[in-house]
Design a protein around this motif. Structure first.
Motif, mmCIF file in Angstrom:
data_model
loop_
_atom_site.group_PDB
_atom_site.id
_atom_site.type_symbol
_atom_site.label_atom_id
_atom_site.label_comp_id
_atom_site.label_asym_id
_atom_site.label_seq_id
_atom_site.Cartn_x
_atom_site.Cartn_y
_atom_site.Cartn_z
ATOM 1 N N LEU A 68 92.252 -26.796 -75.259
ATOM 2 C CA LEU A 68 92.633 -27.886 -76.144
ATOM 3 C C LEU A 68 93.933 -28.520 -75.678
ATOM 4 C CD1 LEU A 68 91.877 -25.949 -79.433
ATOM 5 C CD2 LEU A 68 90.518 -27.837 -78.507
ATOM 6 N N GLY A 69 94.027 -29.844 -75.855
ATOM 7 C CA GLY A 69 95.238 -30.556 -75.469
ATOM 8 C C GLY A 69 95.046 -32.060 -75.588
ATOM 9 N N THR A 70 96.016 -32.783 -75.085
ATOM 10 C CA THR A 70 96.013 -34.238 -75.151
ATOM 11 C C THR A 70 95.256 -34.836 -73.959
ATOM 12 O OG1 THR A 70 98.059 -34.424 -73.872
ATOM 13 C CG2 THR A 70 98.271 -34.145 -76.274
ATOM 14 N N VAL A 71 95.121 -36.155 -73.968
ATOM 15 C CA VAL A 71 94.511 -36.845 -72.827
ATOM 16 C C VAL A 71 95.280 -36.540 -71.550
ATOM 17 C CG1 VAL A 71 94.022 -39.108 -71.834
ATOM 18 C CG2 VAL A 71 93.556 -38.692 -74.254
ATOM 19 N N ALA A 72 96.614 -36.534 -71.642
ATOM 20 C CA ALA A 72 97.440 -36.268 -70.466
ATOM 21 C C ALA A 72 97.254 -34.849 -69.943
ATOM 22 C CB ALA A 72 98.915 -36.508 -70.806
ATOM 23 N N GLU A 73 96.759 -33.952 -70.782
ATOM 24 C CA GLU A 73 96.569 -32.558 -70.383
ATOM 25 C C GLU A 73 95.124 -32.224 -70.046
ATOM 26 O OE1 GLU A 73 100.213 -31.201 -73.373
ATOM 27 O OE2 GLU A 73 98.106 -31.022 -73.983
ATOM 28 N N SER A 74 94.256 -33.235 -70.054
ATOM 29 C CA SER A 74 92.823 -32.975 -69.855
ATOM 30 C C SER A 74 92.530 -32.429 -68.458
ATOM 31 C CB SER A 74 92.009 -34.245 -70.117
ATOM 32 O OG SER A 74 92.430 -35.294 -69.252
ATOM 33 N N MET A 75 93.246 -32.919 -67.451
ATOM 34 C CA MET A 75 93.018 -32.410 -66.095
ATOM 35 C C MET A 75 93.447 -30.950 -65.986
ATOM 36 S SD MET A 75 94.248 -34.000 -62.427
ATOM 37 C CE MET A 75 93.389 -35.528 -62.814
ATOM 38 N N LEU A 76 94.604 -30.617 -66.556
ATOM 39 C CA LEU A 76 95.079 -29.235 -66.562
ATOM 40 C C LEU A 76 94.076 -28.332 -67.276
ATOM 41 C CD1 LEU A 76 97.287 -26.983 -66.346
ATOM 42 C CD2 LEU A 76 98.204 -27.877 -68.512
ATOM 43 N N CYS A 77 93.623 -28.747 -68.441
ATOM 44 C CA CYS A 77 92.671 -27.927 -69.198
ATOM 45 C C CYS A 77 91.331 -27.819 -68.476
ATOM 46 C CB CYS A 77 92.478 -28.509 -70.597
ATOM 47 S SG CYS A 77 93.939 -28.347 -71.663
ATOM 48 N N GLY A 78 90.912 -28.903 -67.814
ATOM 49 C CA GLY A 78 89.678 -28.860 -67.048
ATOM 50 C C GLY A 78 89.768 -27.886 -65.888
ATOM 51 N N GLN A 79 90.909 -27.864 -65.217
ATOM 52 C CA GLN A 79 91.125 -26.911 -64.116
ATOM 53 C C GLN A 79 91.011 -25.477 -64.620
ATOM 54 O OE1 GLN A 79 95.114 -27.166 -62.505
ATOM 55 N NE2 GLN A 79 94.945 -25.165 -61.520
#
Length: 336
Positions: free
Chosen positions: A207-218
């Motif tokens: 879970l996170g923001t749009v700006a954190e979506s790449m980090l969470c996807g990784q």
């Protein structure tokens, strides 16, 4: 304390959660005193979760917008204002609005705009207690508890649809608005996630923001198919509903951590050099993990090498152990 009150509210999600005990105490003590919050547009969703009927005035952007906001407030004839943030602007607008009584803490050359300057006691205390001082309330004797949030039915339904693939969920919030200085490393989240998948029946929710979506996807990719990435796909209200369905959440010191506490989640909260005594999650049953011997600091740079080094010292095994201990105490069905 009769007459309408304006509260110049804080601008960050975590800070807003930490104001809730004092706000609840004030409204309980003075039920006949109307309360209005002066807020930024981004915070309207959060306050609708706290109380859909709570009066809000949304601050307009820019210098001209601030003047217009002050003129709108002047027409409402508030008798007092509590200024919770530390910024110059948060004090200037109530001053410009002509509110007779104005309370806040000194700093940023704004003391002249207050009728009562609040000096916080020189002791190490949770930030939530600071708001009791600013609002002139007695310090509570009991542990600080959070009010129940009002999550609308449509958000609960949407959360159920996203999470229908499993009955057991562990949340992970790898981001933090302050940046890398408050983020446990992605590889540590992956390691902990893989262990939890192996040792429990749970699925993991990133879970996170749009700006954190790449980090969470990784991180979700690194964990494997039982990890679902919803970062950037939820509104704040959706996020509250999703967190409410998680049995435990692993989170950095962040707004997401505080929101998880506000919806009743149990947390494994990861702290580097920020101080959990001051900004730890409110409520009962949380586990805070911080390496021993850390020199805590309330002010932290976004790219602090010291802060990142401290977070690297938190081993995934510690986090997994804390999650498993919580699950064992509450629901054996989670365990594999």
């Amino acid at each position: 304390m009769n007459g309408p009150l304006l509260i110049s509210s804080v601008n960050w999600l975590g800070d807003a959660v930490m104001t809730l005990p004092a706000l609840t105490a004030y409204r309980t003590s003075y039920p006949d005193s109307p309360v209005t919050l002066l807020i930024k547009p981004a915070m309207t969703s959060f306050w609708s979760l706290v109380d859909p009927g709570l009066d809000q005035v949304v601050m307009e952007a820019g210098l001209i917008g601030q003047v217009r906001s002050a003129l709108r407030l002047r027409q409402r004839r508030y008798v007092r204002a509590f200024i919770l943030p530390n910024s110059f602007r948060s004090a200037w607008i109530p001053f410009l609005a002509g509110i007779p009584l104005r309370r806040g803490v000194r700093g940023h050359f704004r003391s002249i705009m207050f009728t009562h300057v609040v000096d916080l006691p020189p002791v190490r205390m949770h930030q939530a207690y600071e708001y009791f001082h600013i609002m002139g309330l007695d310090m509570p004797r009991d542990p600080l508890l959070l009010p129940r949030l009002h999550i609308p039915a449509h958000a609960v339904t949407r959360a159920s649809e996203w999470m229908r693939g499993s009955n057991h969920w562990i949340g992970m919030i790898p981001g933090a608005a302050r940046g890398p200085s408050k983020r446990w490393p992605a590889e540590s989240f992956i390691d902990a996630g893989r262990q939890l998948i192996h040792r429990t029946n749970a699925s993991l929710l990133l879970l996170g923001t749009v700006a954190e979506s790449m980090l969470c996807g990784q991180i979700a990719t690194g964990i494997g198919p039982r990890a679902l990435n919803l970062a950037g796909k939820t509104t704040l209200i959706d996020l509250a509903a999703v967190l409410g369905r998680c049995r435990v959440v692993v989170a950095n010191d962040s707004g997401g951590m505080h929101l998880a506490a506000a919806v009743g989640c149990r947390l494994v909260a990861l702290f580097g050099i920020t101080d959990p005594v001051r900004t730890g999650p409110l409520g009962n049953g949380h586990v805070v993990i911080q390496p021993p011997g850390v020199q805590v600091d309330r002010k932290i740079a976004r790219q602090s090498v010291q802060a990142r080094d401290v977070l690297h010292r938190i081993h995934p095994d510690q986090v997994v152990g804390a999650v498993l201990a919580h699950l064992q105490s509450r629901d054996a069905n989670f365990l594999g």
